[in-house]
Write a protein that holds these residues in place. Structure first.
Motif, mmCIF file in Angstrom:
data_model
loop_
_atom_site.group_PDB
_atom_site.id
_atom_site.type_symbol
_atom_site.label_atom_id
_atom_site.label_comp_id
_atom_site.label_asym_id
_atom_site.label_seq_id
_atom_site.Cartn_x
_atom_site.Cartn_y
_atom_site.Cartn_z
ATOM 1 N N ASP A 384 29.279 -7.311 29.142
ATOM 2 C CA ASP A 384 29.849 -6.597 30.284
ATOM 3 C C ASP A 384 28.741 -5.977 31.127
ATOM 4 O OD1 ASP A 384 32.391 -7.233 29.450
ATOM 5 O OD2 ASP A 384 32.635 -5.376 28.287
ATOM 6 N N LYS A 385 28.829 -6.162 32.448
ATOM 7 C CA LYS A 385 27.839 -5.610 33.372
ATOM 8 C C LYS A 385 28.549 -4.930 34.524
ATOM 9 C CE LYS A 385 24.861 -9.661 32.548
ATOM 10 N NZ LYS A 385 25.913 -10.634 32.214
ATOM 11 N N ASP A 386 27.852 -4.008 35.188
ATOM 12 C CA ASP A 386 28.406 -3.383 36.377
ATOM 13 C C ASP A 386 28.067 -4.228 37.596
ATOM 14 O OD1 ASP A 386 25.745 -2.924 36.893
ATOM 15 O OD2 ASP A 386 25.894 -0.739 36.911
ATOM 16 N N ILE A 392 26.573 -2.683 30.573
ATOM 17 C CA ILE A 392 27.403 -1.505 30.320
ATOM 18 C C ILE A 392 27.317 -1.138 28.841
ATOM 19 C CG2 ILE A 392 29.756 -0.595 30.348
ATOM 20 C CD1 ILE A 392 30.345 -2.446 32.687
ATOM 21 N N ARG A 400 29.040 -2.958 24.026
ATOM 22 C CA ARG A 400 30.356 -3.156 23.435
ATOM 23 C C ARG A 400 30.571 -4.622 23.042
ATOM 24 N NH1 ARG A 400 31.520 0.109 28.020
ATOM 25 N NH2 ARG A 400 32.096 2.246 27.471
#
Length: 427
Positions: A384-386, A392, A400
């Motif tokens: 997961d990335k912003d 993230i 996560r």
């Protein structure tokens, strides 16, 4: 007693082959403390008398001292001879092997900046007494760089050695590998290192296995897709960048000193910095001081020809600070000669020309500090990335859904525990 002393000497010593003189001297020297302990102290106590240290008694014990030294010397030679004979007849004694502790946890840190170096440093402190955990740090440079003072190097007020320190000398338990990570295999838990220019043709890339992987890869310059700006502008991220800018400024002064055309001379003495954040403002101030400082060495040049121009897309500089502080900084810098082009975007760059959203500037020097992005290696990771592309993480900096994977520093999106917003990259 002599037999007991000989047995103890044989048990404690491991004679070197044919070292008769060494054995004679070492064992003979042992006779002196044995004389004091046995003849001077032990024998009187066994006989029910107190040891005396008078000169007369010492003279009485002197023959025993000679005897002990001779006994020790002969014992040493005898032990050496017996050891050599035993080795010849029975073969050499097997060498003692120290059992290396087995490594059960492998921690690999990618990046040698503030985040990566400090992580390794703290892990060394926490795991000092635990040899079953190995720590490896991979960095493309072998020094920790104090990036907030890059502007001072570019402005020649500090030397490069003043803002860098060796990673090897700072980390004593960590294995340091100079290289760059070309690929990360999350399933196999492997980091594949790319071959540098000096390693081309040296075989297959090196792989490093890990149990825990720390992503501290930092950020890179983001030119927002403007290829000409990437081609013609100076980057401002590394120590080499700062040194190049300083040398380039001096070269521009040298060329301007020989230039007879006033317009061409002014273009050589115009320095444009794109970006009004900390890096851009500090660089503009440092270059302004440096340029005005060396102007006295060039009698053919005048201060009116010198221009330090800072271009920023917002209505004020230093968005990281309050508006009052930003306005104050701008006023002080303007008083010292720095020019500001606010609410202005950089559109393009050509040799000798900087194209802005509201016009052009004739300048042979452009430095880009206007945008950064997380390390491009992160794009290949299915995590997961912003929207910036930063990984993230949760409140423990863990990624996560991937046990043993961690991220911090400029390449991580860390949420503020109170506000829930993403912390600044420097946090």
């Amino acid at each position: 007693m002599g037999a007991a002393v000989g047995a103890a000497y044989a048990a404690l010593s491991r004679p070197t082959r044919r070292a008769y003189v060494d054995s004679l001297m070492a064992a003979g020297a042992l006779g002196v403390p044995l004389w004091g302990l046995v003849s001077v102290i032990a024998f009187p106590l066994v006989s029910g008398q107190m040891p005396e240290w008078s000169a007369e008694q010492m003279r009485e014990h002197f023959p025993a001292l000679v005897g002990w030294v001779l006994y020790g010397a002969s014992l040493g030679v005898l032990m050496q001879g017996l050891s050599d004979i035993a080795e010849r007849v029975l073969g050499p004694e097997p060498a003692r092997r120290a059992l290396a502790p087995s490594v059960t946890q492998r921690i690999v840190i990618l990046g040698g900046g503030f985040a990566g170096m400090r992580t390794a440093e703290r892990l060394e402190e926490q795991l000092r007494a635990n040899p079953s955990v190995s720590i490896t740090l991979v960095s493309d440079t072998n020094a920790l760089l104090f990036t907030p003072m890059l502007a001072e190097v570019a402005g020649s007020s500090l030397e490069p050695s003043h803002i860098s320190t060796s990673l090897r000398s700072s980390l004593h338990r960590t294995e340091f590998i100079r290289g760059h990570a070309a690929e990360i295999d999350l399933e196999r838990r492997r980091v594949i290192l790319g071959n540098g220019p000096a390693e081309e043709g040296t075989g297959a890339p090196r792989e490093i296995a890990y149990d825990h992987l720390v992503l501290a890869l930092g950020s890179v310059s983001n030119y927002l897709g403007m290829t000409n700006i990437e081609k013609f502008a100076f980057n401002f991220k590394s120590l080499l960048d700062a040194i190049r800018i300083r040398n380039h400024v001096i070269e521009m002064f040298e060329r301007a000193d020989r230039e007879s055309d006033p317009s061409r001379r002014q273009a050589l003495l115009t320095f444009v910095i794109a970006g009004g954040g900390f890096a851009g403002v500090e660089l503009a101030g440092a270059l302004n001081d440096f340029a005005h400082g060396i102007l006295a060495d060039y009698p053919n040049l005048h201060s009116e020809e010198l221009r330090i121009v800072l271009v920023h897309s917002r209505d004020r500089i230093l968005p990281e600070l309050s508006e009052s502080l930003a306005r104050y900084a701008q006023e002080k810098m303007e008083a010292r000669g720095v020019r500001f082009r606010l609410d202005t975007r950089l559109r393009d760059a050509q040799p000798g020309i900087v194209v802005l959203s509201d016009g052009e500037i004739s300048a042979t020097t452009l430095v880009w500090t206007a945008g950064t992005a997380p390390n491009p290696l992160l794009k290949s990771l299915l995590v997961d990335k912003d929207k910036r592309g930063a990984v993230i993480v949760d409140g423990t900096l863990a990624v996560r859904g991937h046990s043993g994977l961690w991220a911090l520093g400029d390449c991580a999106a860390v949420s503020d525990a109170k506000t829930g917003k993403t912390c600044p990259p420097t946090a």
